[in-house]
Design an enzyme around this catalytic site. Structure first.
Site, PDB file in Angstrom:
ATOM      1  N   GLU A 124       0.899  -1.481   0.205  1.00 41.26           N
ATOM      2  CA  GLU A 124      -0.276   0.179   0.419  1.00 41.26           C
ATOM      3  C   GLU A 124       0.901   1.336  -0.312  1.00 41.26           C
ATOM      4  O   GLU A 124       0.608   2.141   0.903  1.00 41.26           O
ATOM      5  CB  GLU A 124      -1.044   0.412   1.030  1.00 41.26           C
ATOM      6  CG  GLU A 124      -1.769  -0.880   1.602  1.00 41.26           C
ATOM      7  CD  GLU A 124      -2.569  -1.392   2.588  1.00 41.26           C
ATOM      8  OE1 GLU A 124      -3.049  -0.528   3.211  1.00 41.26           O
ATOM      9  OE2 GLU A 124      -3.339  -2.270   2.233  1.00 41.26           O
ATOM     10  N   GLU A 174      -6.470 -10.466  -1.127  1.00 38.45           N
ATOM     11  CA  GLU A 174      -7.261 -10.389   0.355  1.00 38.45           C
ATOM     12  C   GLU A 174      -9.285 -10.083  -0.196  1.00 38.45           C
ATOM     13  O   GLU A 174      -9.383  -9.129   0.722  1.00 38.45           O
ATOM     14  CB  GLU A 174      -6.793  -9.078   0.579  1.00 38.45           C
ATOM     15  CG  GLU A 174      -5.235  -8.501   1.129  1.00 38.45           C
ATOM     16  CD  GLU A 174      -5.083  -7.619   1.880  1.00 38.45           C
ATOM     17  OE1 GLU A 174      -5.873  -6.978   2.206  1.00 38.45           O
ATOM     18  OE2 GLU A 174      -3.494  -7.279   2.208  1.00 38.45           O
TER      19      GLU A 174
END
Ligand code: 9MR
Length: 375
Positions: free
Chosen positions: A160, A265
């Site tokens: 991220e 995810e």
């Protein structure tokens, strides 16, 4: 209706699997179709697991995990905050147990994650000088990468690092180490984990601007002569706003760069989002209201069916690109364990996964299996 399907499903199970109900054992769960078997020649099927501590007491989960999944990501145990909470002091216990468990069951383990701006231990935020931060950065990667080299399959080296517009996210790493901190993280990971696959992982990187940012990162790493093996598209989406076209383009563009593409995810939330946007920016939260928690007494059949259809469409897309996709990991085993019950609004009841709160397969599970069987 969803209830009745659940009851029907359970009945089928009960008749088909538990005819000797008093001898319910490993073989009973094994009469269910298996995700990992169904997609064996296509891609790995993973789950996230917070801890293996409760498995011995939860027979159902203990049976289900190795039967359904051949890949696993520790949901929290390897995050810096948990594994390295004080300068130079590591608490490997949880992570080691998950690694041992995965090894025992032939499950491929993805380390998550070496460098992430979030969930950092408090001491890191107090670091003032670039030299000290570099020391932390190097020592952290060296310790974890070398400890688990040969024991785990891969690392999310950097997690991220991008803003939605594709620029680099403001973080202590960017601030103190400059914009080649990502290349440096991969260089160190390559040095200390030479036998481990190295990935960049992020949410919303299927979206054009953020995808362009991820492509810049990949090219920057490659231009530096450093190894990057793949890219993880997290896949925190909502059943009402799945970006199919952007996902397809991302698979094409990332794999054109020689990347393994993974969905790392995956969860398809069913609840309204206060801002009408997907993602996983955990600092964005909102207050609770009944209106935003519409299914707390159960998931209506229409919603369960819509979710099943969306999972079906998604897996058909994954199968179309099975040569480019190496793994699809669900973010959790059952609905009750999902982080989406607490984000972006606390204490809601969400249903994003393939198994319900009792570990029973949902309509979405059967649809996913169907797509795999009819390929
Ligand atoms: O699912 C994780 C949750 O249990 C943690 O509280 C949270 C903060 O560490 O992180 C969640 O997992 C995140 C993952 O590590 C990175 N991508 C977004 C995921 C959801 O927030």
């Amino acid at each position: 209706m969803y209830q009745s399907i659940k009851i029907l499903g359970s009945l089928t199970l009960a008749l088909g699997l538990f005819s000797c109900s008093h001898t319910r054992n490993i073989s009973s769960e094994k009469n269910l179709p298996s995700l990992k078997q169904t997609f064996k020649s296509d891609f790995l099927i993973g789950t996230a697991l917070d801890s293996v501590q409760n498995l011995p007491t939860n027979e159902k989960e203990a049976q289900l995990i190795p039967y359904q999944f051949d890949a696993m990501t520790p949901e929290n145990a390897m995050k810096a905050e948990n594994i390295h909470p004080e300068w130079g002091r590591y608490y490997f216990d949880q992570a080691d147990k998950i690694v041992d468990y995965a090894q025992q069951h032939g499950i491929k383990l993805n380390g998550h994650t070496l460098i992430w701006h979030s969930q950092l231990p408090a001491f890191v935020h107090q670091i003032q000088s670039a030299d000290s931060l570099r020391m932390f950065f190097t020592e952290h990667i060296r310790t974890l990468a070398s400890r688990y080299n040969g024991k785990i399959d891969s690392w999310d080296v950097v997690n991220e690092a991008l803003n939605e517009d594709g620029t680099l996210r403001k973080s202590i790493f960017l601030d103190k180490l400059g914009d080649d901190f990502i290349v440096e993280a991969f260089r160190l990971a390559q040095q200390y984990a030479p036998d481990t696959k190295l990935y960049y992982n992020d949410y919303n990187i299927e979206q054009p601007q953020k995808r362009a940012g991820a492509i810049r990162i990949i090219k920057q790493i490659q231009a530096a002569g450093v190894r990057i093996d793949g890219v993880g598209i997290q896949g925190h989406w909502n059943i009402r706003s799945l970006p199919f076209d952007a996902i397809e383009k991302s698979i094409q563009e990332f794999s054109a760069l020689g990347m393994e593409v993974m969905f790392t995810e995956l969860d398809l939330g069913v609840l309204p989002n206060p801002w009408d946007s997907d993602g996983a920016e955990i600092s964005h939260t909102a207050g609770y209201s009944e209106k935003m928690d519409p299914y707390k007494n159960g998931l209506p059949d229409s919603v369960a069916q819509l979710q099943a259809q969306q999972y079906e469409k998604l897996f058909n897309l994954f199968l179309k690109y099975k040569d480019d996709i190496s793994r699809v990991t669900f973010w959790g085993v059952n609905d009750g364990q999902s982080w989406l019950n607490g984000w972006p609004i606390p204490d809601r009841t969400n249903y994003p996964l393939l198994f319900d709160r009792q570990f029973n397969p949902k309509p979405a599970f059967y649809k996913v299996i169907e797509t795999g069987k009819s390929k």
